[in-house]
Design a protein around this motif. Structure first.
Motif, short mmCIF file in Angstrom:
data_model
loop_
_atom_site.label_atom_id
_atom_site.label_comp_id
_atom_site.label_asym_id
_atom_site.label_seq_id
_atom_site.Cartn_x
_atom_site.Cartn_y
_atom_site.Cartn_z
N LEU A 62 -53.12 22.72 -5.71
CA LEU A 62 -51.79 23.23 -6.05
C LEU A 62 -51.04 23.65 -4.80
O LEU A 62 -49.83 23.38 -4.66
CB LEU A 62 -51.93 24.42 -7.01
N GLY A 63 -51.73 24.31 -3.87
CA GLY A 63 -51.08 24.70 -2.62
C GLY A 63 -50.61 23.50 -1.82
O GLY A 63 -49.51 23.51 -1.26
N ALA A 64 -51.44 22.45 -1.78
CA ALA A 64 -51.05 21.24 -1.06
C ALA A 64 -49.83 20.58 -1.70
O ALA A 64 -48.94 20.09 -1.00
CB ALA A 64 -52.23 20.26 -1.02
N LEU A 65 -49.78 20.59 -3.03
CA LEU A 65 -48.62 20.01 -3.72
C LEU A 65 -47.36 20.83 -3.46
O LEU A 65 -46.27 20.27 -3.28
CB LEU A 65 -48.90 19.94 -5.22
N VAL A 66 -47.49 22.14 -3.45
CA VAL A 66 -46.32 22.98 -3.20
C VAL A 66 -45.81 22.80 -1.77
O VAL A 66 -44.61 22.87 -1.52
CB VAL A 66 -46.67 24.46 -3.48
N LEU A 67 -46.71 22.55 -0.84
CA LEU A 67 -46.29 22.32 0.54
C LEU A 67 -45.54 21.01 0.71
O LEU A 67 -44.81 20.83 1.70
CB LEU A 67 -47.52 22.32 1.47
N TRP A 68 -45.71 20.11 -0.21
CA TRP A 68 -44.98 18.84 -0.18
C TRP A 68 -43.48 19.13 -0.23
O TRP A 68 -43.01 19.90 -1.08
CB TRP A 68 -45.42 17.99 -1.36
N THR A 69 -42.73 18.52 0.65
CA THR A 69 -41.30 18.81 0.72
C THR A 69 -40.57 18.46 -0.58
O THR A 69 -39.62 19.13 -0.97
CB THR A 69 -40.66 18.04 1.89
N ARG A 70 -41.03 17.44 -1.28
CA ARG A 70 -40.37 17.04 -2.53
C ARG A 70 -40.70 17.98 -3.68
O ARG A 70 -40.14 17.83 -4.77
CB ARG A 70 -40.76 15.61 -2.89
N SER A 77 -41.18 19.77 -9.27
CA SER A 77 -41.65 21.14 -9.36
C SER A 77 -42.16 21.46 -10.76
O SER A 77 -43.23 22.06 -10.93
CB SER A 77 -40.52 22.10 -8.99
N LEU A 78 -41.43 21.02 -11.78
CA LEU A 78 -41.86 21.25 -13.16
C LEU A 78 -43.12 20.44 -13.48
O LEU A 78 -43.99 20.91 -14.24
CB LEU A 78 -40.74 20.90 -14.13
N ALA A 79 -43.23 19.25 -12.91
CA ALA A 79 -44.44 18.44 -13.12
C ALA A 79 -45.66 19.13 -12.53
O ALA A 79 -46.76 19.10 -13.12
CB ALA A 79 -44.25 17.06 -12.51
N ILE A 80 -45.50 19.78 -11.39
CA ILE A 80 -46.61 20.52 -10.78
C ILE A 80 -47.02 21.69 -11.67
O ILE A 80 -48.21 22.00 -11.82
CB ILE A 80 -46.20 21.01 -9.38
N VAL A 81 -46.04 22.34 -12.29
CA VAL A 81 -46.35 23.44 -13.21
C VAL A 81 -47.18 22.93 -14.38
O VAL A 81 -48.19 23.54 -14.76
CB VAL A 81 -45.05 24.10 -13.71
N VAL A 82 -46.78 21.81 -14.95
CA VAL A 82 -47.53 21.23 -16.08
C VAL A 82 -48.95 20.85 -15.64
O VAL A 82 -49.93 21.10 -16.37
CB VAL A 82 -46.79 19.99 -16.63
N GLY A 189 -36.11 24.68 -8.66
CA GLY A 189 -36.91 24.04 -7.61
C GLY A 189 -38.04 24.92 -7.11
O GLY A 189 -38.95 24.43 -6.43
N LEU A 190 -38.01 26.20 -7.45
CA LEU A 190 -39.07 27.12 -7.02
C LEU A 190 -40.11 27.35 -8.11
O LEU A 190 -40.96 28.22 -7.98
CB LEU A 190 -38.46 28.47 -6.62
N ALA A 191 -40.05 26.57 -9.19
CA ALA A 191 -40.99 26.76 -10.29
C ALA A 191 -42.44 26.59 -9.82
O ALA A 191 -43.32 27.39 -10.16
CB ALA A 191 -40.69 25.77 -11.41
N VAL A 253 -51.08 35.64 -0.37
CA VAL A 253 -50.13 36.06 0.66
C VAL A 253 -49.32 34.86 1.16
O VAL A 253 -48.10 34.93 1.31
CB VAL A 253 -50.87 36.75 1.83
N GLY A 254 -50.01 33.75 1.40
CA GLY A 254 -49.31 32.55 1.85
C GLY A 254 -48.33 32.03 0.81
O GLY A 254 -47.23 31.59 1.14
N ALA A 255 -48.73 32.08 -0.47
CA ALA A 255 -47.86 31.60 -1.54
C ALA A 255 -46.59 32.44 -1.64
O ALA A 255 -45.48 31.91 -1.81
CB ALA A 255 -48.61 31.61 -2.87
N VAL A 256 -46.74 33.75 -1.53
CA VAL A 256 -45.58 34.64 -1.59
C VAL A 256 -44.65 34.37 -0.41
O VAL A 256 -43.42 34.34 -0.55
CB VAL A 256 -46.02 36.12 -1.61
N ALA A 257 -45.22 34.18 0.77
CA ALA A 257 -44.41 33.93 1.96
C ALA A 257 -43.63 32.62 1.83
O ALA A 257 -42.44 32.55 2.18
CB ALA A 257 -45.29 33.90 3.20
N ILE A 258 -44.28 31.58 1.33
CA ILE A 258 -43.60 30.29 1.15
C ILE A 258 -42.49 30.41 0.11
O ILE A 258 -41.38 29.90 0.29
CB ILE A 258 -44.61 29.21 0.75
N TRP A 259 -42.79 31.10 -0.99
CA TRP A 259 -41.77 31.28 -2.03
C TRP A 259 -40.55 32.03 -1.48
O TRP A 259 -39.41 31.63 -1.73
CB TRP A 259 -42.37 32.06 -3.20
N ALA A 260 -40.79 33.10 -0.73
CA ALA A 260 -39.68 33.88 -0.19
C ALA A 260 -38.85 33.06 0.79
O ALA A 260 -37.61 33.10 0.77
CB ALA A 260 -40.22 35.14 0.49
#
Length: 299
Positions: A62-70, A77-82, A189-191, A253-260
């Motif tokens: 999940l972290g690797a997918l979120v790091l993907w620019t797309r 983003s919604l597909a990653i949530v599913v 886009g931040l889902a 911590v990394g996830a929160v930082a990326i989201w912010a």
């Protein structure tokens, strides 16, 4: 520099969780004075160890997918949530065979009604967003759904209903609600980033709650091996449990930082777009006023 640091956390944290598979998850107190086997148990020797590994794997992917620019694109983003909902359900289905039982009291009923009502309302709003002619329908549907949910919840509380469901089904329901709440928030886009934060937090909690089960597992293995086991107080969690828990903290911590960081970037882009739209609208109004003025002078 900051971006590289946050990227390393969302992958290094889950990697540490997966590495705990080879660490001791439970061991005897070093002061224990009797010879007994096994003295310690490593992750790969227990179902709990593989469950922790699976949690780390889900968080890593999940972290690797979120790091993907797309991943900032709404549909992706919604597909990653599913996909996260499906992965969490699969982990529960594979590793947990005990059902979940809950006797519905007043407090759980009220909490469930609030959560389900809010989730339903957000779904209805998103489904009919931008359709002004259906605004009344949206309000009526939302109120009817809220009344129905509150009625069913309070009725279950009054009857003292006991609900028993497979754990994987409970996880599916819970993560579906979380998916709706994270997926319907703005900006869309931040889902995936919001879901990553929630998943890392719940993963840490799942690892934390396995401490007692790990100690009991070591006692069971001792009884199976030697016909006798130590006492529960003489068993403690091993370094692997701490490594896994700390890894999930790093991932969180990394996830929160990326989201912010992404939220600030997206909000800045939204403000800039609105300013451009406002400037364009002002330009059109000025041009229209000038044309009218010229037409008036011509007559």
């Amino acid at each position: 520099m900051k971006q590289s640091w946050t990227k390393s956390l969302v992958v290094a944290g889950p990697a540490a969780v997966m590495a705990s598979l080879f660490w001791e998850l439970a061991r005897m107190d070093p002061a224990y004075g009797f010879l007994i086997e096994p003295w310690a148990v490593r992750g790969y020797a227990t179902t709990h160890g593989w469950a922790i590994f699976a949690i780390g794997l889900v968080a890593f992917v999940l972290g690797a997918l979120v790091l993907w620019t797309r991943a900032e694109e709404e549909r992706i983003s919604l597909a990653i949530v599913v996909a996260t909902v499906a992965a969490a359900t699969a982990v529960a289905f594979v590793f947990v065979d005990r059902p979940v039982s809950l006797t519905v009291g007043l407090f759980p009923a009220v909490v469930a009604a609030i959560v389900l009502g809010h989730t339903t309302w957000k779904l209805v709003r998103v489904a009919l967003a931008g359709r002004l002619e259906l605004r009344l329908v949206v309000r009526i549907a939302g109120w009817l759904a809220a009344v129905a949910i509150w009625f069913l919840a309070l009725r279950a509380a009054a009857l003292g209903t006991t609900v028993t469901v497979p754990t994987w089904l409970a996880v599916l329901a819970g993560f579906t609600i979380l998916g709706v709440l994270t997926g319907t928030g703005e900006p869309r886009g931040l889902a995936a980033s919001r879901m990553l934060i929630v998943t890392d937090a719940l993963g840490w909690l799942a690892i934390l709650l396995q401490a007692g089960a790990l100690r009991s597992t070591l006692l069971r293995l001792q009884a199976e091996t030697m016909g006798i086991a130590a006492t529960y107080r003489d068993v403690q969690v091993g370094a692997g449990w701490f490594v896994a828990g700390f890894g999930m903290v790093l991932a969180f911590v990394g996830a929160v930082a990326i989201w912010a960081d992404r939220r600030d970037t997206m909000l800045a882009a939204i403000r800039a777009r609105r300013q451009r739209e406002a400037a364009e609208e002002s330009r059109r109004e000025i041009e229209e006023a000038l044309r009218r003025l010229q037409a008036t002078k011509g007559t």
